[in-house]
Design a protein around this motif. Structure first.
Motif, PDB file in Angstrom:
ATOM      1  N   ASN A  10     118.905 106.668  -9.796  1.00 32.65           N
ATOM      2  CA  ASN A  10     119.574 107.201 -10.987  1.00 32.65           C
ATOM      3  C   ASN A  10     121.024 106.740 -10.995  1.00 32.65           C
ATOM      4  N   LEU A  11     121.545 106.449 -12.173  1.00 33.30           N
ATOM      5  CA  LEU A  11     122.951 106.102 -12.288  1.00 33.30           C
ATOM      6  C   LEU A  11     123.454 106.437 -13.670  1.00 33.30           C
ATOM      7  N   ARG A  12     124.750 106.542 -13.762  1.00 34.94           N
ATOM      8  CA  ARG A  12     125.405 106.785 -15.045  1.00 34.94           C
ATOM      9  C   ARG A  12     126.195 105.532 -15.401  1.00 34.94           C
ATOM     10  N   ALA A  13     126.244 105.245 -16.694  1.00 35.76           N
ATOM     11  CA  ALA A  13     126.963 104.057 -17.165  1.00 35.76           C
ATOM     12  C   ALA A  13     127.792 104.427 -18.385  1.00 35.76           C
ATOM     13  N   SER A  14     128.836 103.666 -18.593  1.00 34.64           N
ATOM     14  CA  SER A  14     129.627 103.857 -19.815  1.00 34.64           C
ATOM     15  C   SER A  14     128.780 103.443 -21.010  1.00 34.64           C
ATOM     16  N   THR A  15     129.198 103.895 -22.167  1.00 36.39           N
ATOM     17  CA  THR A  15     128.487 103.533 -23.398  1.00 36.39           C
ATOM     18  C   THR A  15     128.456 102.019 -23.565  1.00 36.39           C
ATOM     19  N   GLU A  16     129.575 101.364 -23.273  1.00 37.52           N
ATOM     20  CA  GLU A  16     129.656  99.903 -23.413  1.00 37.52           C
ATOM     21  C   GLU A  16     128.728  99.205 -22.435  1.00 37.52           C
ATOM     22  N   ALA A  17     128.728  99.639 -21.171  1.00 35.83           N
ATOM     23  CA  ALA A  17     127.863  99.008 -20.169  1.00 35.83           C
ATOM     24  C   ALA A  17     126.400  99.178 -20.558  1.00 35.83           C
ATOM     25  N   LYS A  18     126.037 100.358 -21.021  1.00 38.70           N
ATOM     26  CA  LYS A  18     124.648 100.607 -21.429  1.00 38.70           C
ATOM     27  C   LYS A  18     124.257  99.697 -22.592  1.00 38.70           C
ATOM     28  N   ARG A  19     125.156  99.557 -23.556  1.00 39.40           N
ATOM     29  CA  ARG A  19     124.867  98.713 -24.722  1.00 39.40           C
ATOM     30  C   ARG A  19     124.667  97.260 -24.303  1.00 39.40           C
ATOM     31  N   VAL A  20     125.543  96.755 -23.429  1.00 38.39           N
ATOM     32  CA  VAL A  20     125.446  95.368 -22.976  1.00 38.39           C
ATOM     33  C   VAL A  20     124.148  95.153 -22.202  1.00 38.39           C
ATOM     34  N   ILE A  21     123.816  96.077 -21.322  1.00 32.89           N
ATOM     35  CA  ILE A  21     122.591  95.957 -20.524  1.00 32.89           C
ATOM     36  C   ILE A  21     121.360  96.006 -21.428  1.00 32.89           C
ATOM     37  N   GLU A  22     121.352  96.905 -22.378  1.00 32.08           N
ATOM     38  CA  GLU A  22     120.221  96.989 -23.309  1.00 32.08           C
ATOM     39  C   GLU A  22     120.070  95.698 -24.101  1.00 32.08           C
ATOM     40  N   ASN A  23     121.184  95.142 -24.559  1.00 33.48           N
ATOM     41  CA  ASN A  23     121.119  93.887 -25.315  1.00 33.48           C
ATOM     42  C   ASN A  23     120.600  92.744 -24.446  1.00 33.48           C
ATOM     43  N   ALA A  24     121.073  92.657 -23.208  1.00 28.67           N
ATOM     44  CA  ALA A  24     120.620  91.593 -22.310  1.00 28.67           C
ATOM     45  C   ALA A  24     119.134  91.739 -22.017  1.00 28.67           C
ATOM     46  N   ALA A  25     118.691  92.944 -21.757  1.00 26.26           N
ATOM     47  CA  ALA A  25     117.269  93.181 -21.486  1.00 26.26           C
ATOM     48  C   ALA A  25     116.429  92.803 -22.693  1.00 26.26           C
ATOM     49  N   SER A  26     116.911  93.163 -23.865  1.00 33.99           N
ATOM     50  CA  SER A  26     116.192  92.839 -25.101  1.00 33.99           C
ATOM     51  C   SER A  26     116.077  91.325 -25.290  1.00 33.99           C
ATOM     52  N   LEU A  27     117.165  90.610 -25.030  1.00 33.73           N
ATOM     53  CA  LEU A  27     117.128  89.160 -25.166  1.00 33.73           C
ATOM     54  C   LEU A  27     116.108  88.522 -24.227  1.00 33.73           C
ATOM     55  N   LEU A  28     115.914  89.132 -23.059  1.00 36.15           N
ATOM     56  CA  LEU A  28     114.939  88.604 -22.104  1.00 36.15           C
ATOM     57  C   LEU A  28     113.541  89.168 -22.327  1.00 36.15           C
ATOM     58  N   GLY A  29     113.417  90.062 -23.285  1.00 36.42           N
ATOM     59  CA  GLY A  29     112.097  90.635 -23.590  1.00 36.42           C
ATOM     60  C   GLY A  29     111.574  91.537 -22.479  1.00 36.42           C
ATOM     61  N   THR A  31     112.249  95.479 -20.171  1.00 34.28           N
ATOM     62  CA  THR A  31     112.802  96.825 -20.273  1.00 34.28           C
ATOM     63  C   THR A  31     114.151  96.880 -19.573  1.00 34.28           C
ATOM     64  N   VAL A  32     114.935  97.885 -19.915  1.00 29.19           N
ATOM     65  CA  VAL A  32     116.219  98.085 -19.257  1.00 29.19           C
ATOM     66  C   VAL A  32     116.003  98.310 -17.763  1.00 29.19           C
ATOM     67  N   SER A  33     115.014  99.117 -17.421  1.00 26.10           N
ATOM     68  CA  SER A  33     114.748  99.388 -16.001  1.00 26.10           C
ATOM     69  C   SER A  33     114.386  98.116 -15.246  1.00 26.10           C
ATOM     70  N   ALA A  34     113.501  97.303 -15.818  1.00 27.46           N
ATOM     71  CA  ALA A  34     113.088  96.062 -15.156  1.00 27.46           C
ATOM     72  C   ALA A  34     114.270  95.107 -15.049  1.00 27.46           C
ATOM     73  N   PHE A  35     115.075  95.032 -16.104  1.00 32.10           N
ATOM     74  CA  PHE A  35     116.248  94.157 -16.087  1.00 32.10           C
ATOM     75  C   PHE A  35     117.223  94.588 -15.002  1.00 32.10           C
ATOM     76  N   MET A  36     117.554  95.877 -14.979  1.00 31.48           N
ATOM     77  CA  MET A  36     118.525  96.376 -14.008  1.00 31.48           C
ATOM     78  C   MET A  36     118.017  96.232 -12.581  1.00 31.48           C
ATOM     79  N   LEU A  37     116.757  96.554 -12.355  1.00 28.95           N
ATOM     80  CA  LEU A  37     116.210  96.435 -11.011  1.00 28.95           C
ATOM     81  C   LEU A  37     116.208  94.978 -10.562  1.00 28.95           C
ATOM     82  N   GLY A  38     115.789  94.084 -11.431  1.00 25.05           N
ATOM     83  CA  GLY A  38     115.754  92.668 -11.084  1.00 25.05           C
ATOM     84  C   GLY A  38     117.131  92.125 -10.752  1.00 25.05           C
TER      85      GLY A  38
END
Length: 86
Positions: A10-29, A31-38
């Protein structure tokens, strides 16, 4: 990397960090969890490798090999240390 869904991080992120991570995960097709873990997993492996690997210049390598081939005679401190180990 094998994913078994057996442990939780579990972790907490700023709104900006969450948005950037979600966008990057989306671009790679993915999930956020899979992107962050990888990404975290690969970064962790790099950190571990950097701490386990010693890179020497050619000059330092040659000096190390020469010392291994012809080690210096033990000095007084080393002799004292070795005598305490017996």
């Amino acid at each position: 990397m094998t994913t078994t869904n057996s442990e939780r991080i579990n972790l907490r992120a700023s709104t900006e960090a969450k948005r950037v991570i979600e966008n990057a995960a989306s671009l790679l097709g993915t999930t956020v969890s899979a992107f962050m873990l990888g990404q975290a997993y690969e970064a962790a492996k790099r950190v571990l490798a950097e701490h386990e690997l010693l890179i020497l210049s050619a000059r330092d390598r040659d000096q190390l090999l020469a010392l291994l081939d012809n080690p210096p005679a033990p000095n007084a401190e080393l002799r004292e240390l070795l005598s305490r180990a017996e």
